[in-house]
Design an enzyme around this catalytic site. Structure first.
Site, PDB file in Angstrom:
ATOM      1  N   HIS A  99     -10.286 108.386  -5.221  1.00  0.00           N
ATOM      2  CA  HIS A  99      -9.700 109.379  -3.800  1.00  0.00           C
ATOM      3  C   HIS A  99      -8.861 110.596  -4.489  1.00  0.00           C
ATOM      4  O   HIS A  99      -8.089 111.043  -3.586  1.00  0.00           O
ATOM      5  CB  HIS A  99      -8.524 108.443  -3.201  1.00  0.00           C
ATOM      6  CG  HIS A  99      -9.355 107.188  -2.706  1.00  0.00           C
ATOM      7  ND1 HIS A  99      -9.210 105.883  -3.422  1.00  0.00           N
ATOM      8  CD2 HIS A  99     -10.306 106.840  -1.716  1.00  0.00           C
ATOM      9  CE1 HIS A  99      -9.873 105.029  -2.853  1.00  0.00           C
ATOM     10  NE2 HIS A  99     -10.536 105.438  -1.671  1.00  0.00           N
ATOM     11  N   HIS A 108     -17.619 107.251  -0.800  1.00  0.00           N
ATOM     12  CA  HIS A 108     -18.233 106.847  -2.026  1.00  0.00           C
ATOM     13  C   HIS A 108     -19.630 106.420  -2.252  1.00  0.00           C
ATOM     14  O   HIS A 108     -19.986 105.872  -3.266  1.00  0.00           O
ATOM     15  CB  HIS A 108     -17.028 105.491  -2.298  1.00  0.00           C
ATOM     16  CG  HIS A 108     -15.820 105.844  -2.175  1.00  0.00           C
ATOM     17  ND1 HIS A 108     -15.137 106.789  -2.924  1.00  0.00           N
ATOM     18  CD2 HIS A 108     -14.893 105.385  -1.368  1.00  0.00           C
ATOM     19  CE1 HIS A 108     -14.034 106.814  -2.619  1.00  0.00           C
ATOM     20  NE2 HIS A 108     -13.555 105.802  -1.860  1.00  0.00           N
TER      21      HIS A 108
END
Length: 329
Positions: free
Chosen positions: A218, A56
């Protein structure tokens, strides 16, 4: 799979090595951990710790430094960091007045950060936390009970980090966090999936002419898949969902974060930002603070998200604009 990596199983370790080399004036790696810690002289402030699965970037290690996080714990790709690693971050971040943790709402993160808190309690380090659940796209999804934590987490880092830098106590930061998190709402759209280097293939399939509203960071399912459409239509859908959640009446002040998902060029992010600007202006919303760029990505996913923070306290603006010294803010 085309990626600039060596061994997929070593990607997090090598990423951290490269990061702390490039920014060795700001951060360091705690020995034998995946913890990125800020270089500073301790002055007694409350420590601020966050983290989660890698993939991320720049979240969360990119926000370690003066005015934001004391430390970030980097789990394996899309995998929660372990309690022992989180404990090391807590211990390194404690300056004598406790540590506050910012946790995204994923089951593994909550379990492991809470276990680390229990371990810290045994070492007489006061620890408290908040769980960020800003994603309004879906209520329950893969890895999550309730709403997911996404890009709004970065605004929590910024505001709590400024409060800690100003000398707020652990209880004061907890009180601020509990007021702040419900005022933050985010939603995104994906144009293409992310490819986890340890898996070697995309996390989901989507047609070349399709987009999906509400995909998680995700690759968790969103709420609707449609054909590709112009930026202004994508913006209209996301703003409509945010309006439904906030129930705004106009003449309200907000902070805006437009976040790229990892593979969306800034050119496209700015086009999208202009569309969001026009839509919010038509609603009578005043944007006191704006930021655009990649802050909470999903490796190489193409897409964008909108985060709005309703500014219920004018002090929050001061915290958002307070100076920092980090890699990525």
């Amino acid at each position: 799979m085309k990626k600039i990596i060596n061994d997929p199983s070593a990607v997090v370790d090598e990423m951290i090595k490269g990061m702390v080399f490039a920014y060795d004036g700001l951060v360091e790696r705690l020995p034998e951990t995946n913890v990125v810690h800020r270089k500073h002289s301790k002055n007694g402030k409350v420590g601020l710790v966050s983290g989660g699965g890698s993939g991320h970037e720049p979240a969360h290690a990119g926000f370690v430094g003066q005015g934001m996080l004391s430390a970030a714990v980097c789990g394996e790709v899309f995998t929660s960091p372990t309690p022992d690693q989180i404990l090391e971050a807590i211990k390194a971040s404690d300056e004598g007045n406790g540590v506050f943790m910012v946790i995204k709402n994923y089951s593994g993160d909550i379990m492991n950060f809470e276990m680390a808190k229990d371990l810290a309690d045994m070492e007489d380090i006061p620890v408290d936390f908040v769980v960020v659940d800003d994603d309004i796209a879906v209520e329950d999804s893969t890895y999550t009970a309730g709403k997911r934590g996404i890009a709004g987490t970065v605004l929590v880092h910024k505001i709590l980090g400024a409060a800690a830098e100003e000398g707020a106590s652990l209880s004061e930061i907890k009180e601020l966090a509990d007021k702040l998190v419900p005022a933050i709402k985010s939603i995104g759209v994906a144009l293409s999936p992310a490819t986890n280097p340890e898996v070697g293939k995309p996390g989901f399939e989507i047609g070349d002419d399709e987009i999906e509203f509400g995909v998680g960071i995700h690759g968790e399912p969103g709420y609707r898949r449609e054909k590709l459409q112009p930026s202004k239509d994508l913006a209209a859908e996301l703003v409509k969902q945010l309006k439904k959640e906030f129930q705004w009446s106009g003449d309200e002040q907000y902070a805006l974060l437009i976040n790229g998902m990892g593979a969306t060029p800034l050119m496209e992010q700015f086009v999208f930002t202009n569309d969001v600007r026009e839509l919010l202006a038509a609603e009578g919303i005043t944007l006191v603070f704006k930021k655009v760029g990649d802050y909470m990505t999903s490796i190489d996913m193409a897409g964008v998200s909108i985060t709005l923070l309703k500014l219920e306290d004018e002090k929050w603006v001061d915290y958002l604009t307070a100076p920092v010294n980090t890699i990525s803010w």
